[in-house]
Design a protein around this motif. Structure first.
Motif, PDB file in Angstrom:
ATOM      1  N   ILE A 109       0.778  -1.067  -0.082  1.00 10.13           N
ATOM      2  CA  ILE A 109       0.166   0.002   0.098  1.00 10.13           C
ATOM      3  C   ILE A 109       0.929   1.193   0.014  1.00 10.13           C
ATOM      4  O   ILE A 109       0.579   2.213  -0.828  1.00 10.13           O
ATOM      5  CB  ILE A 109      -0.811  -0.094   1.179  1.00 10.13           C
ATOM      6  N   ASN A 110       1.965   1.367   0.801  1.00 11.06           N
ATOM      7  CA  ASN A 110       2.894   2.449   0.957  1.00 11.06           C
ATOM      8  C   ASN A 110       3.558   2.589  -0.459  1.00 11.06           C
ATOM      9  O   ASN A 110       3.636   3.741  -0.865  1.00 11.06           O
ATOM     10  CB  ASN A 110       3.751   2.280   1.911  1.00 11.06           C
ATOM     11  N   ASN A 111       4.185   1.659  -0.992  1.00 12.32           N
ATOM     12  CA  ASN A 111       4.844   1.690  -2.146  1.00 12.32           C
ATOM     13  C   ASN A 111       4.311   1.829  -3.424  1.00 12.32           C
ATOM     14  O   ASN A 111       4.814   2.456  -4.401  1.00 12.32           O
ATOM     15  CB  ASN A 111       5.792   0.512  -2.261  1.00 12.32           C
ATOM     16  N   PHE A 112       3.010   1.302  -3.634  1.00  9.59           N
ATOM     17  CA  PHE A 112       2.263   1.337  -4.819  1.00  9.59           C
ATOM     18  C   PHE A 112       1.036   2.110  -4.844  1.00  9.59           C
ATOM     19  O   PHE A 112       0.300   2.189  -5.688  1.00  9.59           O
ATOM     20  CB  PHE A 112       1.967   0.007  -5.499  1.00  9.59           C
ATOM     21  N   GLU A 115      -1.979   8.409  -3.206  1.00 10.04           N
ATOM     22  CA  GLU A 115      -1.887   9.378  -1.884  1.00 10.04           C
ATOM     23  C   GLU A 115      -3.326   8.924  -1.248  1.00 10.04           C
ATOM     24  O   GLU A 115      -3.136   8.809   0.177  1.00 10.04           O
ATOM     25  CB  GLU A 115      -1.840  10.716  -2.053  1.00 10.04           C
ATOM     26  N   GLU A 116      -4.480   8.966  -1.874  1.00 14.98           N
ATOM     27  CA  GLU A 116      -5.828   8.592  -1.181  1.00 14.98           C
ATOM     28  C   GLU A 116      -5.729   7.345  -0.563  1.00 14.98           C
ATOM     29  O   GLU A 116      -6.435   7.151   0.743  1.00 14.98           O
ATOM     30  CB  GLU A 116      -6.676   8.614  -2.545  1.00 14.98           C
ATOM     31  N   GLN A 117      -5.306   6.410  -1.301  1.00 18.43           N
ATOM     32  CA  GLN A 117      -5.181   4.945  -0.383  1.00 18.43           C
ATOM     33  C   GLN A 117      -4.262   4.950   0.451  1.00 18.43           C
ATOM     34  O   GLN A 117      -4.938   4.223   1.642  1.00 18.43           O
ATOM     35  CB  GLN A 117      -4.529   3.978  -1.741  1.00 18.43           C
ATOM     36  N   LYS A 119      -3.656   7.515   2.734  1.00 20.28           N
ATOM     37  CA  LYS A 119      -4.408   8.179   3.774  1.00 20.28           C
ATOM     38  C   LYS A 119      -5.516   7.463   4.391  1.00 20.28           C
ATOM     39  O   LYS A 119      -5.836   7.338   5.525  1.00 20.28           O
ATOM     40  CB  LYS A 119      -4.931   9.588   3.277  1.00 20.28           C
ATOM     41  N   LYS A 120      -6.180   6.716   3.245  1.00 13.27           N
ATOM     42  CA  LYS A 120      -7.349   5.948   3.993  1.00 13.27           C
ATOM     43  C   LYS A 120      -7.068   4.753   4.714  1.00 13.27           C
ATOM     44  O   LYS A 120      -7.591   4.432   5.725  1.00 13.27           O
ATOM     45  CB  LYS A 120      -8.133   5.588   2.635  1.00 13.27           C
ATOM     46  N   TYR A 121      -6.024   3.972   4.154  1.00 15.66           N
ATOM     47  CA  TYR A 121      -5.693   2.435   4.943  1.00 15.66           C
ATOM     48  C   TYR A 121      -4.508   2.641   6.113  1.00 15.66           C
ATOM     49  O   TYR A 121      -4.586   2.017   6.837  1.00 15.66           O
ATOM     50  CB  TYR A 121      -5.392   1.493   3.997  1.00 15.66           C
ATOM     51  N   LEU A 122      -3.306   3.458   5.564  1.00 12.22           N
ATOM     52  CA  LEU A 122      -2.299   3.119   6.516  1.00 12.22           C
ATOM     53  C   LEU A 122      -2.379   3.646   7.906  1.00 12.22           C
ATOM     54  O   LEU A 122      -1.981   2.722   8.769  1.00 12.22           O
ATOM     55  CB  LEU A 122      -1.162   3.886   5.967  1.00 12.22           C
ATOM     56  N   PRO A 123      -3.020   4.523   8.418  1.00 12.65           N
ATOM     57  CA  PRO A 123      -3.258   4.677   9.742  1.00 12.65           C
ATOM     58  C   PRO A 123      -3.887   3.604  10.516  1.00 12.65           C
ATOM     59  O   PRO A 123      -3.920   3.044  11.578  1.00 12.65           O
ATOM     60  CB  PRO A 123      -4.232   6.020   9.707  1.00 12.65           C
ATOM     61  N   GLY A 124      -5.047   3.041   9.783  1.00  7.53           N
ATOM     62  CA  GLY A 124      -5.500   1.809  10.536  1.00  7.53           C
ATOM     63  C   GLY A 124      -4.662   0.632  10.685  1.00  7.53           C
ATOM     64  O   GLY A 124      -4.766   0.005  11.546  1.00  7.53           O
ATOM     65  N   CYS A 125      -3.860   0.482   9.563  1.00  8.09           N
ATOM     66  CA  CYS A 125      -2.912  -0.537   9.551  1.00  8.09           C
ATOM     67  C   CYS A 125      -1.924  -0.299  10.694  1.00  8.09           C
ATOM     68  O   CYS A 125      -1.524  -1.152  11.381  1.00  8.09           O
ATOM     69  CB  CYS A 125      -2.110  -0.708   8.251  1.00  8.09           C
ATOM     70  N   PRO A 233     -14.636  -0.304  -7.081  1.00 13.92           N
ATOM     71  CA  PRO A 233     -14.399   0.766  -7.910  1.00 13.92           C
ATOM     72  C   PRO A 233     -12.877   0.790  -8.666  1.00 13.92           C
ATOM     73  O   PRO A 233     -11.945   0.123  -8.053  1.00 13.92           O
ATOM     74  CB  PRO A 233     -14.387   1.893  -7.130  1.00 13.92           C
ATOM     75  N   ALA A 234     -12.572   1.497  -9.756  1.00 16.96           N
ATOM     76  CA  ALA A 234     -11.427   1.504 -10.495  1.00 16.96           C
ATOM     77  C   ALA A 234     -10.307   2.009  -9.531  1.00 16.96           C
ATOM     78  O   ALA A 234      -9.018   1.798  -9.625  1.00 16.96           O
ATOM     79  CB  ALA A 234     -11.634   2.407 -11.676  1.00 16.96           C
ATOM     80  N   THR A 235     -10.683   2.828  -8.422  1.00 22.33           N
ATOM     81  CA  THR A 235      -9.996   3.497  -7.497  1.00 22.33           C
ATOM     82  C   THR A 235      -9.282   2.400  -6.612  1.00 22.33           C
ATOM     83  O   THR A 235      -8.405   2.575  -5.848  1.00 22.33           O
ATOM     84  CB  THR A 235     -10.516   4.491  -6.666  1.00 22.33           C
ATOM     85  N   SER A 236      -9.782   1.152  -6.595  1.00 24.05           N
ATOM     86  CA  SER A 236      -9.206  -0.188  -5.866  1.00 24.05           C
ATOM     87  C   SER A 236      -8.053  -0.641  -6.563  1.00 24.05           C
ATOM     88  O   SER A 236      -7.445  -1.396  -5.795  1.00 24.05           O
ATOM     89  CB  SER A 236     -10.363  -1.103  -5.643  1.00 24.05           C
TER      90      SER A 236
END
Length: 392
Positions: A109-112, A115-117, A119-125, A233-236
């Motif tokens: 997630i971090n490397n690929f 920015e939206e992804q 911000k959405k997922y890393l804090p929860g990780c 969604p394509a954003t995934s």
């Protein structure tokens, strides 16, 4: 210095450790002694590490310490990742799911990620509120990643995912799965049609199959995953479409270093517990450590363990320097995991009948290390990589 201390990095400060590394290690060790050791046998029985433990890890800053501060991490270097995986491994291989989440899946997630992804997922990780998994292996495709049959077909602004995955670590508890699928099933060569997707576990059409019963690593939950017309969604899309295979290959150097370290830690632990046992156990009026056969066996194992530690420590430094050590990492992964698997029955034998009892840790190690030459790329694949690097 005792023989155990020569190979026991648990109490040795390696040359590349700074004061911050030592403080992090000592803090993590105290945390695990309090929050994991008293309950680990129960988790093995239940075949699950509770979410409450994940959240305690996150609250104390032990998950994904390498993530940048802007997303809630510590911005720590790779040594913190090494420490995390070593200390979890010393408690038991069943805690490996935390390491997979923190050191293998979250980096995708971090490397690929966009920015939206991130911000959405890393804090929860980082906090332990999000548990991740990576879904590569299928019932008919393991090391041959290009042979996967799971598809993700473009449909307007979405993708429709269909397929099945198996042997997925954190499969039962995962909230977010990195799914490997073919966006172009007709691509030639096949690996050029592979892409990565971020799929949340509450997405309609996603379901979990069996919670798999493994020979070892019982507390690391492992499951089958099913995708039936899962619309995302394509954003995934994670990274570039059609570049999934290359994204995976880019991360494998670090993954295989961590795999080698996991085997190395198990080998050190087995050697040290066996050294302690043979000094205490008596037969025919003497400690069995005084028998020549025992001494020769342990001398051989101590030598192999020391060689393994020297190798992985060298690779850690080179990896941090950004060097391409794909061949050397493959060598370490196969040799150390193979050595550890060979050590397990030798150490159990030196424990005698007690080694076959569940209350002795060597029994669990014996079960757990059996899979090390299989995952993160089988040892046969490692030898193929090495052979190619030799021009064969």
């Amino acid at each position: 210095m005792t023989q155990a201390a020569v190979v026991d990095t648990k109490n040795v400060n390696r040359s590349y450790f700074t004061e911050e590394h030592i403080m992090f290690r000592d803090s993590l060790r105290r945390f695990l002694e309090k929050e994991a050791v008293p309950y680990f046998d129960q988790w093995e029985e239940e075949r699950l590490v509770p979410r409450s433990f994940w959240k305690k890890m996150g609250k104390n800053g032990f998950i994904c310490p390498w993530v940048d501060e802007e997303y809630g991490g510590l911005g720590a270097d790779f040594i913190f990742t090494i420490i995390l995986n070593e200390e979890l491994g010393r408690i038991g291989a069943g805690l490996g799911g935390v390491g997979i989440h923190s050191s293998i899946v979250a980096p995708y997630i971090n490397n690929f990620g966009t920015e939206e992804q991130k911000k959405k997922y890393l804090p929860g990780c980082i906090s332990g509120d999000i548990v991740t998994a990576i879904a590569m292996t299928e019932p008919g495709a393991g090391s041959d990643l290009a042979a996967i049959s799971t598809t993700a077909i473009k449909d307007g602004d979405s993708y429709i995912i269909n397929g099945q995955k198996t042997f997925i670590s954190n499969g039962i508890q995962s909230d977010l799965i990195v799914v490997v699928a073919k966006t172009d099933p007709k691509a030639n060569p096949a690996h050029k049609g592979i892409s990565l997707f971020l799929v949340e576990s509450d997405t309609p059409g996603f379901s979990r199959g069996r919670k798999l019963k493994k020979v070892g690593m019982h507390s690391q939950d492992t499951a089958e995953l099913v995708f039936e017309d899962v619309k995302v969604p394509a954003t995934s899309l994670l990274g570039e479409e059609g570049k999934g295979f290359y994204h995976l290959m880019k991360e494998l150097q670090q993954e295989r270093i961590l795999s080698a370290i996991g085997s190395q830690v198990a080998a050190e632990d087995m050697l040290n517990m066996t050294l302690d046992y043979v000094k205490e156990r008596t037969a025919f009026g003497n400690p069995i450590s005084k028998f020549q056969n025992t001494q020769f066996k342990l001398a051989e194992m101590a030598t192999h363990v020391q060689l393994g530690r020297t190798l992985v420590d060298d690779l850690i430094v080179k990896h941090m320097e950004g060097k391409d050590i794909y061949k050397e990492v493959s060598m370490a992964k196969w040799w150390i995991s193979d050595n550890t698997r060979k050590m397990a029955p030798e150490c159990m034998q030196l424990h005698g009948g007690y080694g076959y009892m569940e209350e002795y840790k060597i029994a669990r190690r014996y079960r757990d290390v059996a899979v090390a030459p299989i995952y993160a790329g089988s040892n046969e694949i490692m030898k193929t990589i090495i052979a190619k690097s030799l021009g064969l």
